[in-house]
Design a protein around this motif. Structure first.
Motif, PDB file in Angstrom:
ATOM      1  N   VAL A 138      -1.290   1.571 -55.964  1.00  0.00           N
ATOM      2  CA  VAL A 138      -0.244   2.495 -56.394  1.00  0.00           C
ATOM      3  C   VAL A 138       0.156   3.380 -55.214  1.00  0.00           C
ATOM      4  CG1 VAL A 138       0.323   4.372 -57.995  1.00  0.00           C
ATOM      5  CG2 VAL A 138      -1.203   2.523 -58.722  1.00  0.00           C
ATOM      6  N   GLN A 139       1.465   3.484 -55.022  1.00  0.00           N
ATOM      7  CA  GLN A 139       1.974   4.423 -54.018  1.00  0.00           C
ATOM      8  C   GLN A 139       2.175   5.754 -54.727  1.00  0.00           C
ATOM      9  OE1 GLN A 139       6.049   3.953 -52.572  1.00  0.00           O
ATOM     10  NE2 GLN A 139       5.292   4.329 -50.509  1.00  0.00           N
ATOM     11  N   VAL A 140       1.528   6.790 -54.221  1.00  0.00           N
ATOM     12  CA  VAL A 140       1.618   8.126 -54.789  1.00  0.00           C
ATOM     13  C   VAL A 140       2.375   8.986 -53.778  1.00  0.00           C
ATOM     14  CG1 VAL A 140       0.320  10.085 -55.696  1.00  0.00           C
ATOM     15  CG2 VAL A 140      -0.609   7.767 -55.932  1.00  0.00           C
ATOM     16  N   THR A 141       3.490   9.566 -54.222  1.00  0.00           N
ATOM     17  CA  THR A 141       4.332  10.367 -53.336  1.00  0.00           C
ATOM     18  C   THR A 141       4.370  11.810 -53.822  1.00  0.00           C
ATOM     19  OG1 THR A 141       5.702   8.437 -52.880  1.00  0.00           O
ATOM     20  CG2 THR A 141       6.638  10.591 -52.311  1.00  0.00           C
ATOM     21  N   ASN A 142       4.007  12.723 -52.949  1.00  0.00           N
ATOM     22  CA  ASN A 142       4.058  14.147 -53.249  1.00  0.00           C
ATOM     23  C   ASN A 142       5.537  14.551 -53.277  1.00  0.00           C
ATOM     24  OD1 ASN A 142       4.054  16.957 -53.191  1.00  0.00           O
ATOM     25  ND2 ASN A 142       2.310  17.077 -51.788  1.00  0.00           N
ATOM     26  N   GLU A 143       6.024  14.996 -54.425  1.00  0.00           N
ATOM     27  CA  GLU A 143       7.435  15.354 -54.555  1.00  0.00           C
ATOM     28  C   GLU A 143       7.815  16.543 -53.679  1.00  0.00           C
ATOM     29  OE1 GLU A 143       8.412  15.792 -58.715  1.00  0.00           O
ATOM     30  OE2 GLU A 143       8.370  13.624 -59.034  1.00  0.00           O
ATOM     31  N   ALA A 144       6.879  17.428 -53.406  1.00  0.00           N
ATOM     32  CA  ALA A 144       7.182  18.617 -52.612  1.00  0.00           C
ATOM     33  C   ALA A 144       7.358  18.297 -51.128  1.00  0.00           C
ATOM     34  CB  ALA A 144       6.078  19.664 -52.781  1.00  0.00           C
ATOM     35  N   THR A 145       6.612  17.314 -50.619  1.00  0.00           N
ATOM     36  CA  THR A 145       6.638  17.029 -49.181  1.00  0.00           C
ATOM     37  C   THR A 145       7.250  15.681 -48.831  1.00  0.00           C
ATOM     38  OG1 THR A 145       4.463  15.977 -49.204  1.00  0.00           O
ATOM     39  CG2 THR A 145       4.525  18.378 -48.841  1.00  0.00           C
ATOM     40  N   GLY A 146       7.269  14.769 -49.796  1.00  0.00           N
ATOM     41  CA  GLY A 146       7.747  13.411 -49.522  1.00  0.00           C
ATOM     42  C   GLY A 146       6.680  12.524 -48.916  1.00  0.00           C
ATOM     43  N   ASP A 147       5.486  13.062 -48.668  1.00  0.00           N
ATOM     44  CA  ASP A 147       4.386  12.269 -48.105  1.00  0.00           C
ATOM     45  C   ASP A 147       3.851  11.308 -49.149  1.00  0.00           C
ATOM     46  OD1 ASP A 147       4.550  13.609 -45.678  1.00  0.00           O
ATOM     47  OD2 ASP A 147       3.064  15.121 -46.274  1.00  0.00           O
ATOM     48  N   GLY A 194      -1.152  16.027 -48.882  1.00  0.00           N
ATOM     49  CA  GLY A 194      -1.093  17.484 -48.878  1.00  0.00           C
ATOM     50  C   GLY A 194      -1.328  18.158 -50.219  1.00  0.00           C
ATOM     51  N   LEU A 195      -2.191  17.577 -51.051  1.00  0.00           N
ATOM     52  CA  LEU A 195      -2.472  18.187 -52.357  1.00  0.00           C
ATOM     53  C   LEU A 195      -3.768  18.984 -52.405  1.00  0.00           C
ATOM     54  CD1 LEU A 195      -1.510  15.523 -55.062  1.00  0.00           C
ATOM     55  CD2 LEU A 195      -0.225  17.513 -54.312  1.00  0.00           C
ATOM     56  N   THR A 196      -4.603  18.881 -51.393  1.00  0.00           N
ATOM     57  CA  THR A 196      -5.919  19.514 -51.497  1.00  0.00           C
ATOM     58  C   THR A 196      -5.848  21.035 -51.520  1.00  0.00           C
ATOM     59  OG1 THR A 196      -6.154  19.113 -49.137  1.00  0.00           O
ATOM     60  CG2 THR A 196      -7.353  17.665 -50.600  1.00  0.00           C
ATOM     61  N   ARG A 197      -4.930  21.593 -50.801  1.00  0.00           N
ATOM     62  CA  ARG A 197      -4.863  23.061 -50.764  1.00  0.00           C
ATOM     63  C   ARG A 197      -4.511  23.632 -52.141  1.00  0.00           C
ATOM     64  NH1 ARG A 197      -2.417  26.635 -45.991  1.00  0.00           N
ATOM     65  NH2 ARG A 197      -3.450  28.540 -46.650  1.00  0.00           N
ATOM     66  N   ALA A 198      -3.506  23.064 -52.793  1.00  0.00           N
ATOM     67  CA  ALA A 198      -3.091  23.545 -54.109  1.00  0.00           C
ATOM     68  C   ALA A 198      -4.006  23.013 -55.212  1.00  0.00           C
ATOM     69  CB  ALA A 198      -1.655  23.134 -54.388  1.00  0.00           C
ATOM     70  N   GLY A 199      -4.654  21.881 -54.955  1.00  0.00           N
ATOM     71  CA  GLY A 199      -5.530  21.292 -55.969  1.00  0.00           C
ATOM     72  C   GLY A 199      -4.816  20.339 -56.909  1.00  0.00           C
TER      73      GLY A 199
END
Length: 159
Positions: free
Chosen positions: A100-109, A138-143
């Motif tokens: 599965v490709q998981v894309t962070n909507e906030a960063t596009g990563d 980039g999800l670790t900081r926010a959790g």
């Protein structure tokens, strides 16, 4: 003029010419002594076979979170041991081994994970990522964070 006189005294193949003919004689001798190698053919670059671009089918979006380190070494629902450094995830219904490709909507990563566990079982979350996968996007900081999910549809075994 000294160069001309010196050139006239160089041993040449053929008859020795008078000093007044030295420039022409030198040029003739040089021309006959030079061998011109044929130019090599231009290098033709052969493009490597285009690597197949993975194809993904969007399956939705929602909130993602990640596993804490306290689960390291525990058995997942697939039987594998959980490794926070691996790019893995838990999903409620996708088959084990699904990529599965998981894309962070906030960063596009984006990151590609392999489903090896069931969950998440709290809140409105759609996927639980390993720590390494969460770091990649980039999800670790926010959790947690909003992500888009897409399933890999073009696998090497389908070619």
């Amino acid at each position: 003029m000294a160069a001309l006189a010196m050139a006239a005294t160089l041993p040449l193949a053929g008859p020795v010419l008078a000093e007044t003919d030295a420039p022409a004689a030198v040029l003739a001798a040089v021309d006959s002594a030079i061998t011109i190698a044929p130019r090599p053919a231009p290098a033709v670059e052969v493009a490597p076979e285009a690597a197949a671009t993975p194809q993904f089918e969007t399956i939705g979006e929602g909130m993602a979170s990640y596993y804490g380190r306290e689960f390291a070494g525990s058995r997942t629902a697939s039987g594998a041991r959980f490794d926070p450094a691996a790019l893995t995830a838990a999903h409620r219904t996708l088959p084990f081994g699904t990529q599965v490709q998981v894309t962070n909507e906030a960063t596009g990563d984006s990151v590609i994970v392999t489903i090896n566990d069931r969950g998440p079982f709290h809140g409105n979350r759609v996927i639980d990522l390993s720590r390494a996968a969460a770091d990649e996007i980039g999800l670790t900081r926010a959790g947690r964070g909003m992500v888009q999910l897409a399933v890999l549809t073009d696998t090497p075994s389908n070619n």
